[in-house]
Design an enzyme around this catalytic site. Structure first.
Site, short mmCIF file in Angstrom:
data_model
loop_
_atom_site.label_atom_id
_atom_site.label_comp_id
_atom_site.label_asym_id
_atom_site.label_seq_id
_atom_site.Cartn_x
_atom_site.Cartn_y
_atom_site.Cartn_z
CB SER A 149 -6.29 2.28 -3.52
OG SER A 149 -5.95 3.16 -4.20
CE1 TYR A 164 -2.00 0.60 -1.29
CE2 TYR A 164 -2.55 1.85 -3.54
CZ TYR A 164 -2.96 1.48 -1.76
OH TYR A 164 -3.78 2.21 -1.14
#
Ligand SMILES: NC(=O)c1ccc[n+]([C@@H]2O[C@H](COP(=O)([O-])OP(=O)(O)OC[C@H]3O[C@@H](n4cnc5c(N)ncnc54)[C@H](O)[C@@H]3O)[C@@H](O)[C@H]2O)c1
Length: 257
Positions: A149, A164
């Protein structure tokens, strides 16, 4: 497009508006067999059957919890049974798409949350890759595409926070080191780093949060799942043979570096 018939294995590919299901449909549209592995075995089987029928390709679905080694082994063995029986072509591509995010601020995180986010994203990618890689090495051809990401590169800034970003950064390290280690085998390993994509993963985000996300994107909008799927299938193609250990940004300009 794959000239020899091969199977693409996808984790995290049953969510209705998700990247995984769109990518599975794109693989199938290019003639790949598809394997759908997700938490809900029944849904995985149904999604696989629907895609198989729509595109007239071999398809198989099975439950998996990518964070659980026993579950990963069971899913691998179920797929292997199908390939040995000739129901599925040999596995040529693995798209590690399963993932979870968390918007919890750092000081409010618990060790459990940290482990959960690391386990599904990073350990899951490790376990599933370890299960499916030996057959690709034996075949002398394979493509592994790992889902990182933009949060890994610029420290969050979309929705997911510290655990994350850390987990998605671990996936970049895994991708690069594995690509280097197995370069001579014919199996490539690459990562993609999407920015904001219009899926259900940010369920619970407010209109203000969504507007702030779009305001930080030069193209002014989220990516579509089709735009992500196109890059994953390219990285799975014959044409991408000289790409390994790389990270492809798909972020609408939100992180230009
Ligand atoms: N949507 C975005 O903005 C965005 C941006 C960058 C990266 N990503 C990544 O893309 C991937 C797909 O996200 P999405 O937006 O389609 O989200 P999604 O929530 O729609 O899909 C995630 C899928 O992963 C599955 N999953 C979750 N935990 C699992 C587990 N333990 N084992 C097996 N499957 C599991 C879910 O059931 C679901 O089908 C994720 O890794 C996510 O982090 C998404």
């Amino acid at each position: 497009m794959t000239s020899i018939q091969r199977t693409a294995v996808l984790t995290g590919a049953t969510s209705d508006r998700g990247i995984g299901i769109t990518t599975a449909r794109r693989y199938a549209s290019q003639g790949w067999g598809v394997v759908i592995l997700d938490l809900d075995g029944e849904k995985s089987a149904k999604v696989a059957a629907d895609i198989g029928n729509e595109f007239n390709v071999p398809a198989f679905g099975h439950e998996i919890d990518v964070a659980n080694e026993g579950s990963v082994t069971a899913a691998y063995e179920a797929v292997k049974k199908e390939t040995i029986a000739g129901i599925l072509p040999p596995v040529g591509a693995l798209a590690n798409i399963a993932g979870i995010t968390s918007p919890v601020p750092f000081l409010e995180t618990t060790l459990d949350l940290w482990h959960k986010v690391m386990d599904v994203n990073a350990t899951g990618t490790y376990l599933v890759t370890k299960a499916f890689l030996p057959d690709m090495i034996e075949a002398g051809w394979g493509r592994i595409v790992n889902m990182s990401s933009v949060s890994a590169q610029r420290g969050g800034g979309v929705f997911g926070k510290v655990p994350y970003s850390a987990a998605k950064a671990a996936i970049l390290g895994l991708t690069k080191a594995l690509a280097r280690e197995i370069g001579a085998t014919g199996v490539t390993v690459n990562a993609i780093t999407p920015g904001a994509v219009d899926t259900n993963i940010r369920v619970g985000s407010t209109d203000e949060q969504e507007a702030a996300i779009n305001a930080g994107i030069p193209l002014g909008r989220n990516a579509t799942t089709e735009e992500i799927a196109a890059v994953i299938t390219f990285l799975s193609s014959e044409e991408s043979a000289y790409l390994t250990g790389t990270t492809i940004d798909i972020n609408g300009g939100s992180h230009i570096h």
